[in-house]
Design a protein around this motif. Structure first.
Motif, PDB file in Angstrom:
ATOM      1  N   UNK A  97      -7.448  -9.953   0.430  1.00 23.18           N
ATOM      2  CA  UNK A  97      -6.349  -9.501  -0.108  1.00 23.18           C
ATOM      3  C   UNK A  97      -6.268  -9.441  -1.557  1.00 23.18           C
ATOM      4  N   UNK A  98      -6.427 -10.618  -2.449  1.00 22.91           N
ATOM      5  CA  UNK A  98      -6.743 -10.674  -3.903  1.00 22.91           C
ATOM      6  C   UNK A  98      -7.731  -9.478  -4.247  1.00 22.91           C
ATOM      7  N   UNK A  99      -8.990  -9.239  -3.561  1.00 27.89           N
ATOM      8  CA  UNK A  99      -9.581  -8.380  -3.974  1.00 27.89           C
ATOM      9  C   UNK A  99      -9.022  -6.704  -4.029  1.00 27.89           C
ATOM     10  N   UNK A 100      -8.046  -6.683  -2.872  1.00 31.05           N
ATOM     11  CA  UNK A 100      -7.694  -5.326  -2.494  1.00 31.05           C
ATOM     12  C   UNK A 100      -6.495  -4.998  -3.867  1.00 31.05           C
ATOM     13  N   UNK A 101      -5.715  -6.061  -4.025  1.00 31.82           N
ATOM     14  CA  UNK A 101      -4.886  -6.084  -5.035  1.00 31.82           C
ATOM     15  C   UNK A 101      -5.309  -5.577  -6.431  1.00 31.82           C
ATOM     16  N   UNK A 102      -6.288  -6.208  -6.802  1.00 29.55           N
ATOM     17  CA  UNK A 102      -7.390  -5.862  -7.790  1.00 29.55           C
ATOM     18  C   UNK A 102      -7.691  -4.542  -7.979  1.00 29.55           C
ATOM     19  N   UNK A 103      -8.439  -4.060  -6.701  1.00 30.49           N
ATOM     20  CA  UNK A 103      -8.861  -2.841  -6.288  1.00 30.49           C
ATOM     21  C   UNK A 103      -7.747  -1.594  -6.702  1.00 30.49           C
ATOM     22  N   UNK A 104      -6.440  -1.901  -6.328  1.00 31.24           N
ATOM     23  CA  UNK A 104      -5.541  -1.064  -6.712  1.00 31.24           C
ATOM     24  C   UNK A 104      -5.061  -0.781  -8.172  1.00 31.24           C
ATOM     25  N   UNK A 105      -5.452  -1.937  -8.965  1.00 27.88           N
ATOM     26  CA  UNK A 105      -5.342  -1.725 -10.258  1.00 27.88           C
ATOM     27  C   UNK A 105      -6.286  -0.818 -10.768  1.00 27.88           C
ATOM     28  N   UNK A 106      -7.615  -1.001 -10.442  1.00 31.48           N
ATOM     29  CA  UNK A 106      -8.795  -0.361 -10.747  1.00 31.48           C
ATOM     30  C   UNK A 106      -8.687   1.211 -10.445  1.00 31.48           C
ATOM     31  N   UNK A 107      -8.068   1.537  -9.087  1.00 35.67           N
ATOM     32  CA  UNK A 107      -7.904   2.759  -8.538  1.00 35.67           C
ATOM     33  C   UNK A 107      -6.994   3.695  -9.393  1.00 35.67           C
ATOM     34  N   UNK A 108      -5.757   2.902  -9.945  1.00 37.02           N
ATOM     35  CA  UNK A 108      -4.962   3.590 -10.741  1.00 37.02           C
ATOM     36  C   UNK A 108      -5.530   3.852 -12.187  1.00 37.02           C
ATOM     37  N   UNK A 109      -6.040   3.191 -12.821  1.00 37.55           N
ATOM     38  CA  UNK A 109      -6.736   3.595 -14.226  1.00 37.55           C
ATOM     39  C   UNK A 109      -7.575   4.483 -13.855  1.00 37.55           C
ATOM     40  N   UNK A 110      -8.672   4.286 -12.783  1.00 34.82           N
ATOM     41  CA  UNK A 110      -9.624   5.365 -12.736  1.00 34.82           C
ATOM     42  C   UNK A 110      -8.965   6.871 -12.360  1.00 34.82           C
ATOM     43  N   UNK A 111      -8.149   6.696 -11.709  1.00 34.98           N
ATOM     44  CA  UNK A 111      -7.468   8.107 -11.463  1.00 34.98           C
ATOM     45  C   UNK A 111      -6.834   8.666 -12.742  1.00 34.98           C
ATOM     46  N   UNK A 112      -6.028   7.982 -13.534  1.00 38.59           N
ATOM     47  CA  UNK A 112      -5.528   8.423 -14.678  1.00 38.59           C
ATOM     48  C   UNK A 112      -6.576   8.776 -15.881  1.00 38.59           C
ATOM     49  N   UNK A 113      -7.619   8.031 -15.739  1.00 39.66           N
ATOM     50  CA  UNK A 113      -8.694   7.857 -16.877  1.00 39.66           C
ATOM     51  C   UNK A 113     -10.033   8.007 -16.343  1.00 39.66           C
ATOM     52  N   UNK A 114     -10.452   8.882 -15.684  1.00 36.37           N
ATOM     53  CA  UNK A 114     -12.104   8.998 -14.988  1.00 36.37           C
ATOM     54  C   UNK A 114     -13.086   9.063 -15.931  1.00 36.37           C
ATOM     55  N   UNK A 115     -13.328   7.927 -16.523  1.00 33.13           N
ATOM     56  CA  UNK A 115     -14.391   7.779 -17.467  1.00 33.13           C
ATOM     57  C   UNK A 115     -15.330   6.620 -16.897  1.00 33.13           C
ATOM     58  N   UNK A 116     -16.729   6.742 -17.474  1.00 32.17           N
ATOM     59  CA  UNK A 116     -17.819   5.623 -16.972  1.00 32.17           C
ATOM     60  C   UNK A 116     -17.454   4.505 -17.547  1.00 32.17           C
ATOM     61  N   UNK A 117     -16.381   4.189 -18.432  1.00 30.92           N
ATOM     62  CA  UNK A 117     -16.377   2.822 -19.092  1.00 30.92           C
ATOM     63  C   UNK A 117     -15.592   1.791 -17.915  1.00 30.92           C
ATOM     64  N   UNK A 118     -15.018   2.128 -17.136  1.00 32.04           N
ATOM     65  CA  UNK A 118     -14.658   1.199 -16.324  1.00 32.04           C
ATOM     66  C   UNK A 118     -13.613   0.180 -16.702  1.00 32.04           C
ATOM     67  N   UNK A 119     -13.809  -0.998 -16.636  1.00 36.85           N
ATOM     68  CA  UNK A 119     -12.775  -2.025 -17.133  1.00 36.85           C
ATOM     69  C   UNK A 119     -12.857  -1.973 -18.527  1.00 36.85           C
ATOM     70  N   UNK A 120     -13.885  -1.830 -19.059  1.00 34.89           N
ATOM     71  CA  UNK A 120     -13.906  -2.260 -20.766  1.00 34.89           C
ATOM     72  C   UNK A 120     -13.020  -0.963 -21.292  1.00 34.89           C
ATOM     73  N   UNK A 121     -13.065   0.213 -20.763  1.00 33.17           N
ATOM     74  CA  UNK A 121     -12.211   1.398 -21.093  1.00 33.17           C
ATOM     75  C   UNK A 121     -10.749   1.190 -20.949  1.00 33.17           C
ATOM     76  N   UNK A 122     -10.465   0.471 -19.745  1.00 31.57           N
ATOM     77  CA  UNK A 122      -9.183   0.195 -19.309  1.00 31.57           C
ATOM     78  C   UNK A 122      -8.555  -0.820 -20.329  1.00 31.57           C
ATOM     79  N   UNK A 123      -9.240  -1.849 -20.439  1.00 32.08           N
ATOM     80  CA  UNK A 123      -8.802  -2.992 -21.464  1.00 32.08           C
ATOM     81  C   UNK A 123      -8.645  -2.375 -22.962  1.00 32.08           C
TER      82      UNK A 123
END
Length: 346
Positions: A97-123
């Protein structure tokens, strides 16, 4: 704009850039980029555009392949034996469940900003470059340590599959402290082999990953079926030693959450799917399905695996290093072959 890529053009350039580090850190530590800069200027400086060759099923396969590995075959036994007991099933559900909630955050960022930087770019677009650097460094350390643990687990299960003690394969360095003095040669070879496959290309590594993931899921289904067939429901509540705590929650709520904290390592890998956003055909559709779908599927498989293991043996008899194959090791009624098959799967 600063000139990038020149700091390593020569030894003098490197030392000059190193001397400028305090000034650069003061100027850029809290510097926050924007989504537009990440999508245009910074992306342009990264080189040629990546080919969009991946679909949602590739992401699901890469997500499952990134999470499911030898780690779950090792960590499950250790967490059950030391912390949670049979309630390791609940620990996996909480961690999922914790991983899924975190995955939702990653999904929102990745859809809004589809770049290869991942968490580095989001932060970097939210907290600044210094926080992004710390995040990137932590992710690298996270993957190095988890992959090292999984690679050593690979050796343990390989030894279990062919019936050879892994201590014979590890080189002992007597000058190092106990516990840190065994060099696992096979683990190093495994990591190097996978690295070469990944470096060959994303499309090719996705195909290899899909094949291996399908085989791995088949082994996991085999483990689950054997556990429910061979296991005993009383092992959910009765330890082998009556002096040990009994019941489905032998160590109470603290044991469940301690177990969840330990098994969360088995979910590491779903975040890497977001770094493929630049190579996905349709990020808005494919990324949510790929990231969230892989976490949900893996959570179900992990919970079933944990239940299977808890049925096979009382928690105080589980082999912390190779719990599933260890459950059938030494069987004299024709079940020893299962240990070898599980070792191959692990």
């Amino acid at each position: 704009m600063e000139s990038h890529g020149s700091s390593f053009s020569g030894l003098n350039s490197y030392f000059r850039a190193l001397a400028q580090t305090p000034a650069r850190l003061a100027r850029r530590a809290c510097s926050v980029s924007t989504s537009h800069e990440e999508m245009s200027q910074i992306k342009a400086r990264s080189g040629s555009a990546m080919q969009r060759t991946l679909r949602w099923y590739d992401l699901v396969g890469l997500g499952i392949g990134g999470m499911v590995g030898a780690g779950v075959f090792v960590i499950t036994g250790r967490a059950s034996r030391l912390h949670a007991g049979p309630s390791i099933v609940v620990s996996y559900a909480i961690a999922g469940l914790c991983a899924l909630l975190s995955a939702f955050c990653y999904t929102e960022f990745a859809v809004d900003m589809p770049v290869a930087g991942g968490a580095f770019s989001y932060v970097r677009v939210t907290f600044g470059e210094f926080a992004a650097f710390l995040t990137g460094a932590n992710l690298i350390m996270d993957y190095v340590m988890s992959n090292a643990a999984v690679a050593r687990g690979f050796t343990s299960y390989l030894g279990s599959a062919i019936g050879i003690s892994t201590s014979k394969w590890r080189v002992v360095i007597h000058g190092l402290p106990d516990g840190f003095n065994e060099i696992d040669v096979f683990a190093v070879i495994a990591v190097l082999a996978i690295t070469l496959i990944i470096c060959y290309g994303t499309r090719e590594s996705s195909v290899v990953n899909m094949v291996l993931t399908i085989l791995h899921i088949l082994f996991i289904v085999f483990v689950i079926l054997m556990g429910f067939w061979k296991g005993d429901w009383k092992n959910f509540t009765q330890p082998a030693n009556p002096n040990n705590p009994s019941g489905f929650f032998p160590f109470g709520a603290p044991g469940v959450f301690n177990g969840a904290a330990m098994v969360y390592l088995s979910y590491i890998g779903y975040d890497a799917v977001s770094t493929l956003a630049e190579e996905v055909h349709n990020p808005v559709k494919d990324i949510p399905i790929g990231v969230s779908g892989s976490v949900i599927i893996v959570t179900i498989l992990y919970c079933l695996m944990a239940a299977s293991m808890s049925m096979l043996l009382p928690y105080d008899m589980i082999d912390a290093d190779a719990p599933f194959s260890g459950a059938f090791r030494g069987e004299s009624d024709g079940w020893k072959w299962v240990s070898n098959v599980i070792g191959i799967g692990g």
